[in-house]
Scaffold this motif. Structure first.
Motif, short mmCIF file in Angstrom:
data_model
loop_
_atom_site.label_atom_id
_atom_site.label_comp_id
_atom_site.label_asym_id
_atom_site.label_seq_id
_atom_site.Cartn_x
_atom_site.Cartn_y
_atom_site.Cartn_z
N SER A 1 0.54 26.24 56.79
CA SER A 1 0.84 25.35 55.68
C SER A 1 1.81 24.28 56.15
O SER A 1 2.45 24.40 57.17
CB SER A 1 1.39 26.13 54.51
OG SER A 1 2.59 26.75 54.84
N THR A 2 1.92 23.24 55.37
CA THR A 2 2.75 22.09 55.70
C THR A 2 3.73 21.85 54.56
O THR A 2 3.37 21.94 53.39
CB THR A 2 1.89 20.84 55.90
OG1 THR A 2 0.94 21.09 56.92
CG2 THR A 2 2.73 19.63 56.25
N LEU A 3 4.96 21.53 54.91
CA LEU A 3 5.98 21.17 53.94
C LEU A 3 6.61 19.87 54.41
O LEU A 3 7.00 19.76 55.58
CB LEU A 3 7.06 22.26 53.85
CG LEU A 3 8.28 21.93 53.00
CD1 LEU A 3 7.90 21.81 51.53
CD2 LEU A 3 9.36 22.97 53.19
N VAL A 4 6.68 18.89 53.54
CA VAL A 4 7.32 17.62 53.83
C VAL A 4 8.58 17.53 52.98
O VAL A 4 8.53 17.77 51.77
CB VAL A 4 6.38 16.44 53.52
CG1 VAL A 4 7.09 15.11 53.74
CG2 VAL A 4 5.12 16.52 54.37
N VAL A 5 9.69 17.21 53.62
CA VAL A 5 10.96 17.03 52.91
C VAL A 5 11.24 15.53 52.89
O VAL A 5 11.34 14.90 53.95
CB VAL A 5 12.11 17.79 53.61
CG1 VAL A 5 13.41 17.55 52.88
CG2 VAL A 5 11.79 19.27 53.70
N GLN A 6 11.34 14.96 51.69
CA GLN A 6 11.60 13.54 51.54
C GLN A 6 12.85 13.34 50.72
O GLN A 6 13.21 14.18 49.90
CB GLN A 6 10.43 12.84 50.83
CG GLN A 6 9.15 12.84 51.63
CD GLN A 6 8.03 12.13 50.88
OE1 GLN A 6 7.84 12.34 49.69
NE2 GLN A 6 7.31 11.28 51.59
N GLY A 7 13.49 12.20 50.93
CA GLY A 7 14.66 11.85 50.15
C GLY A 7 15.34 10.65 50.76
O GLY A 7 15.01 10.25 51.89
N PRO A 8 16.32 10.11 50.07
CA PRO A 8 17.02 8.92 50.59
C PRO A 8 17.92 9.29 51.77
O PRO A 8 18.23 10.46 52.01
CB PRO A 8 17.85 8.46 49.38
CG PRO A 8 18.05 9.69 48.56
CD PRO A 8 16.82 10.53 48.76
N ASN A 9 18.34 8.27 52.49
CA ASN A 9 19.29 8.47 53.58
C ASN A 9 20.53 9.18 53.06
O ASN A 9 21.01 8.88 51.97
CB ASN A 9 19.71 7.13 54.20
CG ASN A 9 18.60 6.47 54.98
OD1 ASN A 9 17.63 7.12 55.33
ND2 ASN A 9 18.74 5.19 55.25
N GLY A 10 21.01 10.14 53.83
CA GLY A 10 22.21 10.86 53.45
C GLY A 10 21.98 12.03 52.51
O GLY A 10 22.93 12.69 52.08
N ALA A 11 20.73 12.32 52.18
CA ALA A 11 20.43 13.40 51.23
C ALA A 11 20.51 14.79 51.87
O ALA A 11 20.54 15.79 51.17
CB ALA A 11 19.05 13.20 50.61
N GLY A 12 20.50 14.86 53.21
CA GLY A 12 20.63 16.15 53.89
C GLY A 12 19.35 16.65 54.55
O GLY A 12 19.27 17.81 54.95
#
Length: 143
Positions: free
Chosen positions: A1-12
């Motif tokens: 399975s695949t998991l993508v983690v997205q978020g703004p810069n500095g989100a961790g």
């Protein structure tokens, strides 16, 4: 399975990946790894994981072919065993002309392509990629 983690810069996002890779220790709690319902001790996790990020330096003083050979000796290579796997990997990555050049002398895009290839060609159950195409032009990102 695949998991993508997205978020703004500095989100961790990078911090999370570094925790999962065992590169950082959590301030609170713990990170536990399992494979096939078996707990994996942190010192053994490298056998089950491949990791690429722009800030991970692969064996800078070694030549490109030496670095790939060492990496694949530790992890294995999906493209074949021994020198044949190294040659195939460098050809796929379009780095064969740089085989004797020290890794630290590569351009930032070439070094990122090497990092990404070492991770992708390693037979690992967990693949962690942080900004996999950072520093790469569009032609390099399509290898």
């Amino acid at each position: 399975s695949t998991l993508v983690v997205q978020g703004p810069n500095g989100a961790g996002k990078s911090t999370l990946l570094r925790l999962l890779a065992g590169q950082l220790a959590p301030r609170e709690g713990q990170v536990a790894w399992q494979a096939q319902s078996r707990n994996i001790p942190q010192p053994e996790m490298y056998r089950h994981m491949a990791w690429a990020a722009p800030y991970v330096e692969p064996y800078g003083a070694l030549g490109v072919a030496e670095a790939a050979a060492l990496h694949f000796r530790l992890k294995g290579c999906r493209l074949g065993p021994g020198p044949a796997g190294v040659v195939a990997a460098l050809a796929t990555l379009r780095l064969e002309a740089h085989a004797r050049q020290p890794v630290q002398a590569l351009s930032s895009g070439q070094a990122q392509r090497l990092r990404l290839g070492l991770a992708l060609f390693s037979p690992s159950g967990l693949l962690l990629l942080d900004e996999p195409t950072a520093n790469m032009d569009s032609a390099s990102a399509e290898f």
